[in-house]
Scaffold this active site. Structure first.
Site, PDB file in Angstrom:
ATOM      1  N   CYS A  42      -8.075  -6.422   7.498  1.00  0.00           N
ATOM      2  CA  CYS A  42      -8.419  -7.839   6.589  1.00  0.00           C
ATOM      3  C   CYS A  42      -9.445  -8.710   7.406  1.00  0.00           C
ATOM      4  CB  CYS A  42      -7.390  -8.467   6.009  1.00  0.00           C
ATOM      5  SG  CYS A  42      -5.955  -8.702   7.259  1.00  0.00           S
ATOM      6  N   ASP A  55       6.444   1.356  11.023  1.00  0.00           N
ATOM      7  CA  ASP A  55       5.870  -0.244  11.513  1.00  0.00           C
ATOM      8  C   ASP A  55       6.422  -0.401  12.724  1.00  0.00           C
ATOM      9  OD1 ASP A  55       4.187  -2.505  10.194  1.00  0.00           O
ATOM     10  OD2 ASP A  55       5.774  -3.442  11.268  1.00  0.00           O
ATOM     11  N   LYS A  84       0.910  -1.355  -0.158  1.00  0.00           N
ATOM     12  CA  LYS A  84       0.058  -0.138  -0.057  1.00  0.00           C
ATOM     13  C   LYS A  84       0.720   1.284  -0.125  1.00  0.00           C
ATOM     14  CE  LYS A  84      -3.682  -2.233   2.848  1.00  0.00           C
ATOM     15  NZ  LYS A  84      -2.797  -3.461   2.997  1.00  0.00           N
TER      16      LYS A  84
END
Length: 797
Positions: free
Chosen positions: A324, A218, A193
């Protein structure tokens, strides 16, 4: 006996015992039961009664579609690929795919199954995303697909194609990114992404330095380096990779007209960690591991991350929250709680018309909470005291019908697998209308000292009741769960630490953005080299400027290195905006990587007037500022440069020969301009780095990029591997392995045998793991005098 020997003996014993277990699982005719062991591993049964019971009760699947939904989840996920829109080469790659590789797949049958020709995703712009029924296993193993597989591997490495799940492409599209936007990707790894966001920044390839940038974060240090690898393929000076816990990512400052101001982002992507039950088609372990407990444990962390995100979102800015997971505890419950606490500062955007062709289900407004043992709760007041640490009030839908209606939860998007043969996904688009209510109650930044301001903003400014959650969540965020007292103590410690950092910041040299000096601030993982900006009066730059005749507009203040002492080996560039961020926040954040390499030291170049040669990685950023050392070549010259090692001047066109003959030795730019009068030839410009030697010219281009450019020009670069030779080499290595096994059974082993065994195993591993790569014709003999002695392996393309 060594550890390696013991492991081998254990493996042999297991192999000897395995036939017995196979016989037990076999039928009378000797055939194996399909429900038993296969390849040494038990077959995973794609069933989970709790999963089916849970989602049937929640009614997220339309009536009458349950069987199609479950059937889709049990089928393998189709492979999807995306052509990067970052370079003007995207149209050429699309043309190559449609007219060459996809046509070769027509009427092709592999393992008794007809291969479906890839189809474009109807909702992705400009046919830049495609899906196919080819699995990775078929792509790798099938001889008929070897050329196509090599094409995908090579183009992926060179950054022109990305293997990405279809639903994963949706959040960046809904962010509606413009080249001037400041973007934060809060949970970015592995980076597919993030790559989309970078492409959108560089929508206009004529602009080398867009005003916007992407800060990709992250929490996992190791995954940050995977993120760096993904971002590096796109060669952008506008990307920075940082390593922080997203739920407490620091608030940054920038210099605006000599004043320190808080950095607010125009766009934020918040793709949070989730239980992942939407990925069952590719992660089959989820079938046996799924339980509602995963969602209950993740809800609090997801809420803290998205809350921290909206705090740093600019007014009028847009945030995309995605998971997700199909579970409303991780989806609508998080959004509803955030909207309720925002007191009107946030609203859900209606994006139903932004991706025409995409099928989705609206968000739900009513749901219940279920424990892992199947107990349901419809209201917080029904939850017993013993469950309060596991189930929180924010997991339930709002009881006030009027407030619930104002939230417009139906504007959320839930993508179901059976509607378009994809994975499961959830997306919500939030727009910030005003400051968050808890931020409004804080004094303005200008009225506080830098130390107090930073202390107040170093942790999420969220009401205590909002941050309360299950104590089983990650230890990094545990301090937020402990109540007012521990938070105050933490802020006190940070005040002392901030003071020390500010003092060290005042004493450091200008332009040096070093790693945090404190062990507390260093967090974890590898220690990074400092980012040192080149001073304006550095004697290193004038020879470079003169040699390449750089334009006066060249932003030399954006040049940096990664060393404070000794010779500078590499020079990197960042955009002006990222330079601002780096210089003002080196003590607040852990930067893993930023910038692109534009020059590399080459000692041979000193005798020609410049000790730095151009790097292919940053040539498209650097080229607009270069006014010298440019050779314009034709398409035939490009083919020669990319297929031969050191071609002599005589092999090039007369025009190229003339330009090279009048030029001094050293690093050069090789530029191909398309001819509009010849539409059958390559219609996008190519810029390559090269070296003008004494009698020849060499291109400094990585192998995968060479293959990419040659394919665009219609040159066949595939050649069958010497399979017979590889087979013989493997058989020989296996024979050596057997001999060593026999000798290792002896009690006495010599040191030479140990070394031989280790080397043999390394050779075997290397042979078995060798990737399928394309090869070119053998290059001509090298002219050693023309090859510069470089300190890196990049020249060995």
């Amino acid at each position: 006996m060594g550890r390696r020997y013991r492991n081998r003996r254990r493996s042999q014993q297991q192999q000897q015992q395995r036939p017995e277990s196979r016989e037990d699982a076999a039928d009378g005719d000797g055939k194996r039961d399909k429900s038993g062991w296969e390849g040494g591993y038990p077959e995973i049964v794609k069933e989970n009664k709790l999963f089916e019971h849970y989602y049937k009760e929640l009614k997220i699947v339309p009536e009458g579609e349950w069987e199609q939904f479950m059937q889709a989840l049990r089928e393998p996920l189709p492979a999807t690929l995306r052509i990067t829109g970052y370079k003007c080469h995207a149209k050429e790659i699309l043309h190559c795919l449609k007219n060459k590789y996809f046509k070769e797949l027509e009427d092709l049958v592999v393992d008794g199954q007809k291969v479906e020709v890839p189809q474009p995703l109807s909702w992705y712009p400009e046919e830049l995303a495609w899906h196919t029924n080819l699995s990775r296993k078929i792509l790798r193993k099938s001889p008929q697909l070897e050329k196509f597989h090599q094409f995908l591997v090579s183009e992926t490495e060179s950054g022109n194609i990305s293997r990405q799940e279809a639903v994963s492409m949706i959040p960046p599209l809904l962010l509606n990114v413009q080249p001037h936007h400041k973007i934060l990707d809060m949970c970015a790894a592995p980076g597919s992404k993030t790559a989309q966001l970078i492409e959108m920044l560089h929508a206009d390839m004529n602009v080398s330095f867009p005003e916007g940038f992407v800060i990709a974060n992250d929490v996992d240090n190791k995954r940050c380096y995977l993120l760096v690898h993904q971002a590096k393929r796109l060669s952008s000076p506008c990307i920075m990779v940082v390593n922080h816990d997203a739920s407490s990512i620091p608030r940054l400052q920038i210099d605006m007209d000599g004043k320190k101001e808080v950095l607010f982002y125009d766009r934020i992507l918040c793709d949070v960690p989730c239980s992942g039950d939407g990925t069952m088609r590719k992660n089959i372990d989820v079938w046996k591991k799924w339980t509602t407990l995963n969602s209950l444990q993740l809800h609090g962390l997801q809420l803290r991350i998205v809350t921290r995100g909206v705090e740093q979102l600019a007014e009028g800015g847009r945030m995309v929250y995605s998971t997700c997971s199909l579970n409303p505890i991780e989806d609508e419950a998080v959004i509803a709680s955030l909207l309720e606490k925002s007191e009107g500062a946030l609203e859900l955007a209606d994006v139903s018309s932004e991706l025409p062709g995409l099928k989705w289900m609206p968000g739900i407004t009513q749901w219940r909470v279920m424990t892992k043992d199947g107990q349901w709760f419809a209201d917080w007041k029904d939850v017993p005291q013993s469950r309060h640490t596991q189930i929180r009030p924010t997991m339930f839908p709002p009881k006030d019908e009027e407030n619930l209606k104002k939230m417009n939860l139906e504007r959320c998007l839930r993508i179901l697998p059976h509607h378009q043969n994809t994975g499961g996904f959830f997306v919500a688009v939030l727009v910030k209308k005003s400051s968050m209510p808890w931020n409004k109650r804080q004094p303005k930044l200008q009225r506080k000292s830098p130390i107090d301001t930073e202390a107040a903003e170093s942790s999420p400014s969220v009401p205590v009741e909002m941050t309360a959650s299950a104590p089983t969540e990650t230890s990094l965020t545990a301090s937020v769960e402990t109540g007012d007292r521990s938070v105050t103590e933490t802020e006190g410690e940070e005040n002392i630490q901030r003071t020390q950092n500010l003092e060290s910041d005042m004493n450091k040299k200008d332009g040096v953005c070093g790693p945090p000096p404190s062990k507390k601030m260093k967090l974890f993982g590898f220690k990074e080299d400092p980012f040192v900006f080149i001073p304006e009066d550095d004697p290193l730059f004038p020879p470079i400027q003169n040699f390449y005749a750089l334009a006066p507009s060249f932003p030399k203040m954006n040049l940096l290195t990664r060393t404070q002492e000794g010779k500078k080996r590499q020079l990197y560039m960042v955009s002006k905006e990222l330079r601002n961020v780096l210089l003002n926040n080196s003590e607040r954040m852990k930067v893993i990587n930023t910038g692109i390499k534009v020059w590399s030291r080459n000692n041979d170049g000193e005798q020609f007037g410049c000790a730095f040669r151009l790097a292919q990685e940053g040539i498209y950023t650097l080229y607009p500022f270069i006014n010298s050392r440019i050779i314009v070549v034709c398409i035939e010259d490009i083919k020669i440069l990319l297929t031969q090692e050191n071609p002599f001047f005589s092999k090039f066109s007369s025009e190229t020969h003339k330009q090279a003959k009048d030029m001094a030795k050293g690093s050069i730019v090789l530029k191909y301009e398309p001819d509009a009068q010849k539409p059958d030839t390559l219609q996008c410009p190519i810029v390559l780095c090269g070296w003008r030697g004494k009698t020849s010219i060499r291109a400094f281009v990585p192998k995968n990029e060479r293959l990419h450019y040659l394919r665009m020009m219609g040159v066949e670069v595939f050649r069958e591997k010497r399979k017979e030779e590889s087979k013989n080499k493997l058989e020989e290595s296996q024979a050596i392995a057997k001999q060593i096994d026999k000798e290792m059974d002896m009690e006495c082993r010599t040191k030479e045998l140990v070394n031989s065994d280790s080397q043999m195993e390394e050779d075997l591993d290397e042979l078995m793991q060798e990737p399928l790569e394309s090869t070119l014709d053998e290059p001509e003999s090298k002219t050693g005098n023309d090859k510069p002695q470089d300190s890196e392996n990049e020249t060995q393309c």
